[in-house]
Scaffold this active site. Structure first.
Site, PDB file in Angstrom:
ATOM      1  N   HIS A  95       0.315  -2.492   8.695  1.00 36.82           N
ATOM      2  CA  HIS A  95      -0.065  -1.079   8.853  1.00 36.82           C
ATOM      3  C   HIS A  95       0.746  -0.333   9.912  1.00 36.82           C
ATOM      4  O   HIS A  95       1.056   0.830   9.721  1.00 36.82           O
ATOM      5  CB  HIS A  95      -1.560  -0.901   9.158  1.00 36.82           C
ATOM      6  CG  HIS A  95      -1.982   0.526   9.433  1.00 36.82           C
ATOM      7  ND1 HIS A  95      -2.002   1.490   8.450  1.00 36.82           N
ATOM      8  CD2 HIS A  95      -2.386   1.138  10.570  1.00 36.82           C
ATOM      9  CE1 HIS A  95      -2.409   2.640   8.986  1.00 36.82           C
ATOM     10  NE2 HIS A  95      -2.645   2.457  10.262  1.00 36.82           N
ATOM     11  N   GLU A 125       0.808  -1.231   0.000  1.00 32.38           N
ATOM     12  CA  GLU A 125       0.000   0.000   0.000  1.00 32.38           C
ATOM     13  C   GLU A 125       0.840   1.279   0.000  1.00 32.38           C
ATOM     14  O   GLU A 125       0.315   2.337  -0.304  1.00 32.38           O
ATOM     15  CB  GLU A 125      -0.982   0.009   1.177  1.00 32.38           C
ATOM     16  CG  GLU A 125      -0.353   0.395   2.488  1.00 32.38           C
ATOM     17  CD  GLU A 125      -1.323   1.111   3.417  1.00 32.38           C
ATOM     18  OE1 GLU A 125      -2.404   1.510   2.978  1.00 32.38           O
ATOM     19  OE2 GLU A 125      -0.961   1.280   4.575  1.00 32.38           O
ATOM     20  N   ASN A 126       2.121   1.170   0.343  1.00 33.32           N
ATOM     21  CA  ASN A 126       2.929   2.395   0.407  1.00 33.32           C
ATOM     22  C   ASN A 126       4.145   2.356  -0.505  1.00 33.32           C
ATOM     23  O   ASN A 126       5.127   3.053  -0.249  1.00 33.32           O
ATOM     24  CB  ASN A 126       3.371   2.643   1.854  1.00 33.32           C
ATOM     25  CG  ASN A 126       2.208   3.038   2.737  1.00 33.32           C
ATOM     26  OD1 ASN A 126       1.311   3.743   2.298  1.00 33.32           O
ATOM     27  ND2 ASN A 126       2.196   2.553   3.957  1.00 33.32           N
ATOM     28  N   ASN A 133      -5.299   1.206   3.993  1.00 32.22           N
ATOM     29  CA  ASN A 133      -6.079   2.445   4.073  1.00 32.22           C
ATOM     30  C   ASN A 133      -5.671   3.464   3.011  1.00 32.22           C
ATOM     31  O   ASN A 133      -6.444   4.364   2.687  1.00 32.22           O
ATOM     32  CB  ASN A 133      -5.961   3.061   5.471  1.00 32.22           C
ATOM     33  CG  ASN A 133      -4.537   3.213   5.922  1.00 32.22           C
ATOM     34  OD1 ASN A 133      -3.767   2.242   5.942  1.00 32.22           O
ATOM     35  ND2 ASN A 133      -4.149   4.417   6.303  1.00 32.22           N
ATOM     36  N   HIS A 134      -4.475   3.332   2.442  1.00 29.38           N
ATOM     37  CA  HIS A 134      -4.033   4.289   1.415  1.00 29.38           C
ATOM     38  C   HIS A 134      -4.335   3.798  -0.005  1.00 29.38           C
ATOM     39  O   HIS A 134      -3.759   4.299  -0.974  1.00 29.38           O
ATOM     40  CB  HIS A 134      -2.536   4.565   1.549  1.00 29.38           C
ATOM     41  CG  HIS A 134      -2.184   5.306   2.796  1.00 29.38           C
ATOM     42  ND1 HIS A 134      -2.761   6.505   3.131  1.00 29.38           N
ATOM     43  CD2 HIS A 134      -1.321   5.010   3.793  1.00 29.38           C
ATOM     44  CE1 HIS A 134      -2.263   6.919   4.297  1.00 29.38           C
ATOM     45  NE2 HIS A 134      -1.400   6.025   4.716  1.00 29.38           N
ATOM     46  N   HIS A 155       3.845  -0.957  10.926  1.00 28.76           N
ATOM     47  CA  HIS A 155       5.239  -0.836  10.468  1.00 28.76           C
ATOM     48  C   HIS A 155       6.310  -1.357  11.422  1.00 28.76           C
ATOM     49  O   HIS A 155       7.478  -1.398  11.068  1.00 28.76           O
ATOM     50  CB  HIS A 155       5.616   0.632  10.153  1.00 28.76           C
ATOM     51  CG  HIS A 155       4.904   1.222   8.995  1.00 28.76           C
ATOM     52  ND1 HIS A 155       3.567   1.512   8.996  1.00 28.76           N
ATOM     53  CD2 HIS A 155       5.348   1.594   7.775  1.00 28.76           C
ATOM     54  CE1 HIS A 155       3.212   2.053   7.844  1.00 28.76           C
ATOM     55  NE2 HIS A 155       4.266   2.101   7.080  1.00 28.76           N
ATOM     56  N   HIS A 170      -5.087  -5.334   8.064  1.00 27.84           N
ATOM     57  CA  HIS A 170      -4.441  -4.027   8.040  1.00 27.84           C
ATOM     58  C   HIS A 170      -5.111  -3.167   9.106  1.00 27.84           C
ATOM     59  O   HIS A 170      -6.241  -2.711   8.920  1.00 27.84           O
ATOM     60  CB  HIS A 170      -4.604  -3.428   6.643  1.00 27.84           C
ATOM     61  CG  HIS A 170      -3.646  -2.332   6.359  1.00 27.84           C
ATOM     62  ND1 HIS A 170      -2.345  -2.562   5.990  1.00 27.84           N
ATOM     63  CD2 HIS A 170      -3.792  -0.990   6.416  1.00 27.84           C
ATOM     64  CE1 HIS A 170      -1.736  -1.411   5.806  1.00 27.84           C
ATOM     65  NE2 HIS A 170      -2.581  -0.430   6.067  1.00 27.84           N
TER      66      HIS A 170
HETATM   67 FE   LIG Z   1      -1.743   1.536   6.278  1.00 25.69          FE
END
Ligand SMILES: [Fe+2]
Length: 241
Positions: free
Chosen positions: A159, A22-23, A50-51, A161, A134
């Site tokens: 999520h 997601e990132n 979420n992203h 990290h 997540h």
């Molecule tokens: Fe996230």
């Protein structure tokens, strides 16, 4: 990561690889090009979070993709899906489910509303089911892992990290960990240049965030399972790149 992943898969003798992506687009969101790059480098399925919508071009891609999943408990009309089934190296099908926790992320429906139907659907295809949860809260992560114990192979948190020290196989045969950790620069505040993240926290004034660069590591877990899909072990993975 894309240069290190194929060798790492071989070293770990991993038959199947799930990457939360997601990132990957410079710290936030994912693009179709980057998703394809990760798949080419050895990811079998990519999960999101979420992203997911940060890059608008991902919507049409998700609508078509069978290997990139987004959280299942988003708006019901959103493009894409929250369940994928793909073959492992030996041809065995593996199902991957992606859901979003509630705390701070406020999905339109609770993951608990969505998860049982998804697990039933996945188990019609295969007994090997991996859930990427997540979520922010360890309580939600532990609760979902307990709820699914015996029905899925693994519930893996993403999520937050920071890799947690609670990797375990539960009594029913479901492996779990609250967070698999971060693949990215660890000389940072969860990926962002430390001084920028600290300045924003100290002052409350918005700061333009840049992705940090040093101490890059791949973090994750290696799950082993029996023929019935139950996990037999889970080991944290932390590798410098
Ligand atoms: Fe996230």
């Amino acid at each position: 990561m894309e240069t290190r992943l194929p060798g790492l898969r071989e070293e770990l003798d991993a038959d199947f690889c799930v990457v939360n992506g997601e990132n990957v687009a410079n710290g936030v969101g994912i693009t179709p090009r980057l998703a394809e790059k990760l798949l080419a480098a050895g990811a079998d399925v990519i999960t999101l979070g979420n992203h997911v919508w940060r890059r608008p071009e991902i919507g049409p891609y998700l609508a078509e993709s069978e290997r990139v999943v987004r959280p299942a408990n988003l708006w019901s009309g959103a493009p894409g899906r929250g369940l994928a089934v793909a073959p492992a190296a030996d041809g065995t099908p593996v199902a991957v489910i992606n859901v979003l926790g509630s705390l701070f992320l406020d999905p339109p429906t609770s993951m608990f509303e969505a998860i049982d139907g998804l697990v039933d659907e996945a188990r019609q295809a295969t007994p090997i089911v991996v859930v990427d949860l997540h979520a922010e809260a360890t309580s939600e992560k532990v609760a979902l892992a307990r709820w699914l114990d015996g029905r899925v192979t693994a519930v893996l948190g993403t999520h937050t990290h920071v890799q947690t020290a609670d990797a375990r196989v539960q009594p029913g045969g479901t492996a779990a960990i609250s967070d698999v950790g971060m693949t990215g620069p660890h000389d940072s505040v969860i990926g962002v240049k430390a001084e920028q993240a600290i300045q924003r926290m100290r002052t409350g004034i918005p700061v333009r965030f840049e992705t940090a660069e040093s101490d890059v590591r791949i973090e994750g877990v290696l799950v082993e399972r029996g023929p019935d899909g139950r996990a037999t072990s889970i080991q944290p993975v932390r590798v410098s790149v």
